[in-house]
Design a protein around this motif. Structure first.
Motif, mmCIF file in Angstrom:
data_model
loop_
_atom_site.group_PDB
_atom_site.id
_atom_site.type_symbol
_atom_site.label_atom_id
_atom_site.label_comp_id
_atom_site.label_asym_id
_atom_site.label_seq_id
_atom_site.Cartn_x
_atom_site.Cartn_y
_atom_site.Cartn_z
ATOM 1 N N PRO A 65 0.821 -1.112 0.018
ATOM 2 C CA PRO A 65 0.214 0.157 0.241
ATOM 3 C C PRO A 65 0.947 1.178 0.021
ATOM 4 C CG PRO A 65 0.168 -1.025 2.094
ATOM 5 C CD PRO A 65 0.892 -1.780 1.427
ATOM 6 N N VAL A 66 0.912 2.069 -1.244
ATOM 7 C CA VAL A 66 1.814 3.212 -1.354
ATOM 8 C C VAL A 66 1.122 4.294 -1.856
ATOM 9 C CG1 VAL A 66 3.728 3.942 -2.515
ATOM 10 C CG2 VAL A 66 3.863 1.633 -1.548
ATOM 11 N N VAL A 67 1.147 5.663 -1.480
ATOM 12 C CA VAL A 67 0.628 6.600 -1.847
ATOM 13 C C VAL A 67 1.676 7.710 -1.939
ATOM 14 C CG1 VAL A 67 -1.632 6.346 -1.220
ATOM 15 C CG2 VAL A 67 -0.245 7.652 0.244
ATOM 16 N N GLY A 68 1.865 8.704 -2.848
ATOM 17 C CA GLY A 68 2.705 9.766 -2.912
ATOM 18 C C GLY A 68 2.104 10.933 -1.857
ATOM 19 N N LEU A 69 3.368 11.881 -1.826
ATOM 20 C CA LEU A 69 3.001 12.776 -1.034
ATOM 21 C C LEU A 69 1.727 13.879 -1.284
ATOM 22 C CD1 LEU A 69 6.604 14.201 -0.088
ATOM 23 C CD2 LEU A 69 4.844 13.388 1.587
ATOM 24 N N ARG A 70 1.682 13.884 -2.775
ATOM 25 C CA ARG A 70 0.601 14.552 -3.212
ATOM 26 C C ARG A 70 -0.516 13.728 -3.441
ATOM 27 N NH1 ARG A 70 0.318 19.820 -3.704
ATOM 28 N NH2 ARG A 70 -0.375 19.746 -5.934
ATOM 29 N N SER A 71 -0.716 12.824 -2.978
ATOM 30 C CA SER A 71 -1.951 11.881 -3.099
ATOM 31 C C SER A 71 -2.903 12.553 -2.106
ATOM 32 C CB SER A 71 -1.880 10.525 -2.512
ATOM 33 O OG SER A 71 -0.974 9.714 -3.419
ATOM 34 N N THR A 72 -4.186 12.370 -2.288
ATOM 35 C CA THR A 72 -5.358 13.179 -1.578
ATOM 36 C C THR A 72 -5.809 12.037 -0.190
ATOM 37 O OG1 THR A 72 -7.343 12.038 -2.826
ATOM 38 C CG2 THR A 72 -6.370 13.941 -3.633
ATOM 39 N N LEU A 73 -6.369 12.681 0.643
ATOM 40 C CA LEU A 73 -6.577 11.714 1.616
ATOM 41 C C LEU A 73 -7.615 10.569 1.344
ATOM 42 C CD1 LEU A 73 -7.276 13.939 4.917
ATOM 43 C CD2 LEU A 73 -5.115 12.908 4.044
ATOM 44 N N ASN A 74 -8.579 10.679 0.341
ATOM 45 C CA ASN A 74 -9.274 9.998 -0.083
ATOM 46 C C ASN A 74 -8.537 8.839 -0.771
ATOM 47 O OD1 ASN A 74 -11.647 11.197 0.577
ATOM 48 N ND2 ASN A 74 -12.531 11.848 -1.384
ATOM 49 N N ASP A 75 -7.636 9.070 -1.539
ATOM 50 C CA ASP A 75 -6.768 8.025 -1.999
ATOM 51 C C ASP A 75 -5.994 7.200 -0.921
ATOM 52 O OD1 ASP A 75 -7.243 9.139 -4.752
ATOM 53 O OD2 ASP A 75 -5.253 10.193 -4.642
ATOM 54 N N ALA A 76 -5.679 7.951 -0.194
ATOM 55 C CA ALA A 76 -5.091 7.098 1.133
ATOM 56 C C ALA A 76 -5.942 6.162 1.760
ATOM 57 C CB ALA A 76 -4.282 8.351 2.136
ATOM 58 N N LEU A 77 -7.099 6.749 2.081
ATOM 59 C CA LEU A 77 -8.177 5.736 2.585
ATOM 60 C C LEU A 77 -8.498 4.685 1.909
ATOM 61 C CD1 LEU A 77 -10.934 8.078 4.390
ATOM 62 C CD2 LEU A 77 -9.300 6.301 5.446
ATOM 63 N N ASP A 78 -8.477 4.967 0.369
ATOM 64 C CA ASP A 78 -8.975 3.619 -0.554
ATOM 65 C C ASP A 78 -7.771 2.642 -0.532
ATOM 66 O OD1 ASP A 78 -11.546 4.903 -1.233
ATOM 67 O OD2 ASP A 78 -10.467 5.926 -3.115
ATOM 68 N N THR A 79 -6.651 2.974 -0.555
ATOM 69 C CA THR A 79 -5.428 2.123 -0.619
ATOM 70 C C THR A 79 -5.384 1.508 0.833
ATOM 71 O OG1 THR A 79 -4.371 3.811 -1.988
ATOM 72 C CG2 THR A 79 -3.164 2.002 -0.871
ATOM 73 N N MET A 80 -5.758 2.081 2.055
ATOM 74 C CA MET A 80 -5.690 1.583 3.273
ATOM 75 C C MET A 80 -6.680 0.433 3.329
ATOM 76 S SD MET A 80 -5.359 4.914 5.964
ATOM 77 C CE MET A 80 -4.001 5.864 5.717
ATOM 78 N N LEU A 81 -7.752 0.571 2.924
ATOM 79 C CA LEU A 81 -8.766 -0.520 2.737
ATOM 80 C C LEU A 81 -8.457 -1.818 2.390
ATOM 81 C CD1 LEU A 81 -11.997 1.561 1.566
ATOM 82 C CD2 LEU A 81 -11.344 0.876 4.057
ATOM 83 N N ALA A 82 -7.494 -1.933 1.483
ATOM 84 C CA ALA A 82 -6.908 -3.036 0.886
ATOM 85 C C ALA A 82 -5.747 -3.694 1.742
ATOM 86 C CB ALA A 82 -6.716 -3.120 -0.473
ATOM 87 N N ALA A 83 -5.175 -2.894 2.732
ATOM 88 C CA ALA A 83 -4.025 -3.197 3.322
ATOM 89 C C ALA A 83 -4.349 -3.783 4.780
ATOM 90 C CB ALA A 83 -3.336 -1.911 3.525
ATOM 91 N N SER A 84 -3.357 -4.528 5.036
ATOM 92 C CA SER A 84 -3.578 -5.251 6.336
ATOM 93 C C SER A 84 -2.663 -4.717 7.556
ATOM 94 C CB SER A 84 -2.836 -6.965 6.452
ATOM 95 O OG SER A 84 -1.440 -6.655 5.979
ATOM 96 N N GLN A 85 -1.754 -3.441 7.023
ATOM 97 C CA GLN A 85 -0.926 -2.866 7.969
ATOM 98 C C GLN A 85 -1.846 -1.724 8.778
ATOM 99 O OE1 GLN A 85 -0.212 -3.322 4.981
ATOM 100 N NE2 GLN A 85 1.737 -4.230 4.649
ATOM 101 N N GLY A 86 -2.586 -1.376 8.289
ATOM 102 C CA GLY A 86 -3.609 -0.451 9.007
ATOM 103 C C GLY A 86 -2.992 1.136 8.445
ATOM 104 N N GLY A 87 -2.260 1.157 7.248
ATOM 105 C CA GLY A 87 -1.928 2.504 6.964
ATOM 106 C C GLY A 87 -1.423 2.301 5.580
ATOM 107 N N VAL A 88 -0.485 3.247 5.265
ATOM 108 C CA VAL A 88 0.074 3.336 3.803
ATOM 109 C C VAL A 88 1.584 3.879 3.861
ATOM 110 C CG1 VAL A 88 -1.914 3.472 2.361
ATOM 111 C CG2 VAL A 88 -1.064 5.722 3.269
ATOM 112 N N VAL A 89 2.182 3.256 3.047
ATOM 113 C CA VAL A 89 3.839 3.801 2.896
ATOM 114 C C VAL A 89 3.381 5.002 1.992
ATOM 115 C CG1 VAL A 89 6.185 3.652 2.156
ATOM 116 C CG2 VAL A 89 4.859 1.793 3.416
#
Length: 387
Positions: free
Chosen positions: A333-357
């Motif tokens: 689960p990876v997002v960039g600094l310019r990603s939006t919070l919505n993007d971050a949340l969407d990516t987190m939903l599929a991750a087991s770590q409870g967050g994103v890199v």
């Protein structure tokens, strides 16, 4: 034509675009497809063209590089009137990206990227160096992808090569005609993030056509909302258009959920990131586990020799190995600094770590963002919106 400057700590290598009364009439049609458009785009800005199908936005885009010849008006790049310039010469100075990259299937990735520099007379060594530099810029390992053919690439990889090819001769202007419309939502998000990262680094002048208003809000410094005939209904920042639509037409086009769309204006870079424990591939696992345990961390971000994330295993997983493995996690689960919070949340939903890199320049690790941080930021944004 391109001049590199630094404005507000940001590199700008693009040039301004000015349209004066640009018009396109087709035989047999009573009304022009594009009707006397006046528009100014600042150097280094990303401007999104949105509007219903048939409104003239793509026609206007293609007139900028004379793929479609204007019936009237003038087009300026910087202070240079390019309306009467040789169109082939003009196109070699403007990057152009379409859906699926528009790559030549019989040419390798490297050959595709080097086409325009070759036309401009660059020597082979310079073209090869530029090709590798651009593959690295768009997140593709030159050693792995340089000699592959388009059919050997995924849709997202083809699109990255398309962007690299458009940037090959270092053009000041980049035109993008719904470039991410043909890929799946996850790949589309990653390509959007990649474009934001590249633009942060290069500062080109980008004109981007899209049907997706959310994409326009995420990527654009400014948005132009067009009506039929490419009538400019509103030309402003995403924040201003969401907060104060100029007409009911704009409000209808933005659609329901404008308040939720405000969340797409909050970037990952606007939140406080957590500094993770990192480990390089090949490190002694016991030492890494001890380091993470002492810091109270449950997960470790594994990086390659250039600081790019490879995987995000748990301490328990690492404790079962002798050295940190280099196996790349394709579902990381990876997002960039310019990603939006919505993007971050969407990516987190599929991750087991409870967050994103979170990655920054050249995909190096910038930190970690967890669910609690995103929810706190969303609550703060909602509070500001209500206020």
């Amino acid at each position: 034509m391109s001049e590199t400057t630094v404005q507000d700590q940001r590199t700008v290598s693009g040039v301004a675009i000015r349209l004066e009364g640009v018009t396109k009439r087709y035989p047999g049609q009573q009304k022009p497809a594009v009707d006397a458009v006046d528009l100014e785009i600042a150097a280094g800005e990303t401007v999104m063209f949105v509007g219903p199908s048939g409104c003239g936005k793509t026609t206007l885009l293609k007139m900028l590089n004379r793929l479609i010849e204007p019936s009237g008006g003038k087009i300026f790049l910087g202070d240079e009137d390019v309306t009467g310039q040789d169109p082939d010469r003009l196109r070699r100075r403007i990057g152009y990206v379409i859906q699926a990259g528009g790559l030549f299937p019989h040419m390798t990735v490297g050959t595709n990227i080097g086409i325009v520099p070759g036309m401009l007379g660059w020597d082979k060594k310079k073209i090869a160096e530029r090709t590798d530099e651009l593959l690295d810029l768009v997140g593709l390992d030159p050693e792995v992808y340089r000699d592959r053919y388009p059919k050997e690439l995924s849709g997202g990889q083809q699109q990255r090569v398309g962007v690299a090819r458009a940037l090959a001769a270092d053009p000041p202007v980049l035109l993008m005609d719904e470039p991410f419309g043909a890929v799946d939502p996850i790949t589309r998000q990653r390509l959007q993030d990649e474009l934001l990262r590249i633009q942060e680094e290069l500062g080109k002048t980008i004109v981007f056509v899209t049907h997706d208003f959310d994409e326009a809000v995420k990527l654009g410094d400014k948005i132009v909302v067009f009506d039929v005939g490419a009538r400019v209904v509103q030309y402003d920042t995403p924040e201003a258009i969401l907060a104060e639509p100029a007409e009911d037409y704009v409000a209808d086009f933005v659609g329901a959920g404008a308040t939720l769309k405000q969340l797409t204006l909050t970037r990952v870079a606007d939140t406080e990131l957590h500094t993770p424990i990192t480990a390089q591939v090949g490190e002694d696992s016991a030492a890494v586990v001890a380091r993470a345990t002492e810091a109270g961390e449950q997960y470790v971000v594994v990086t390659d020799g250039r600081g790019r994330p490879v995987s995000w295993p748990s301490v328990a997983e690492l404790s079962r190995t002798t050295s940190v493995p280099g196996t790349r996690d394709d579902r990381l689960p990876v997002v960039g600094l310019r990603s939006t919070l919505n993007d971050a949340l969407d990516t987190m939903l599929a991750a087991s770590q409870g967050g994103v890199v979170v990655t920054g320049r050249r995909d190096s690790v910038a930190g970690v963002l967890v669910v609690e941080q995103v929810m706190a930021a969303i609550q703060a944004t909602r509070g500001e919106t209500r206020g």
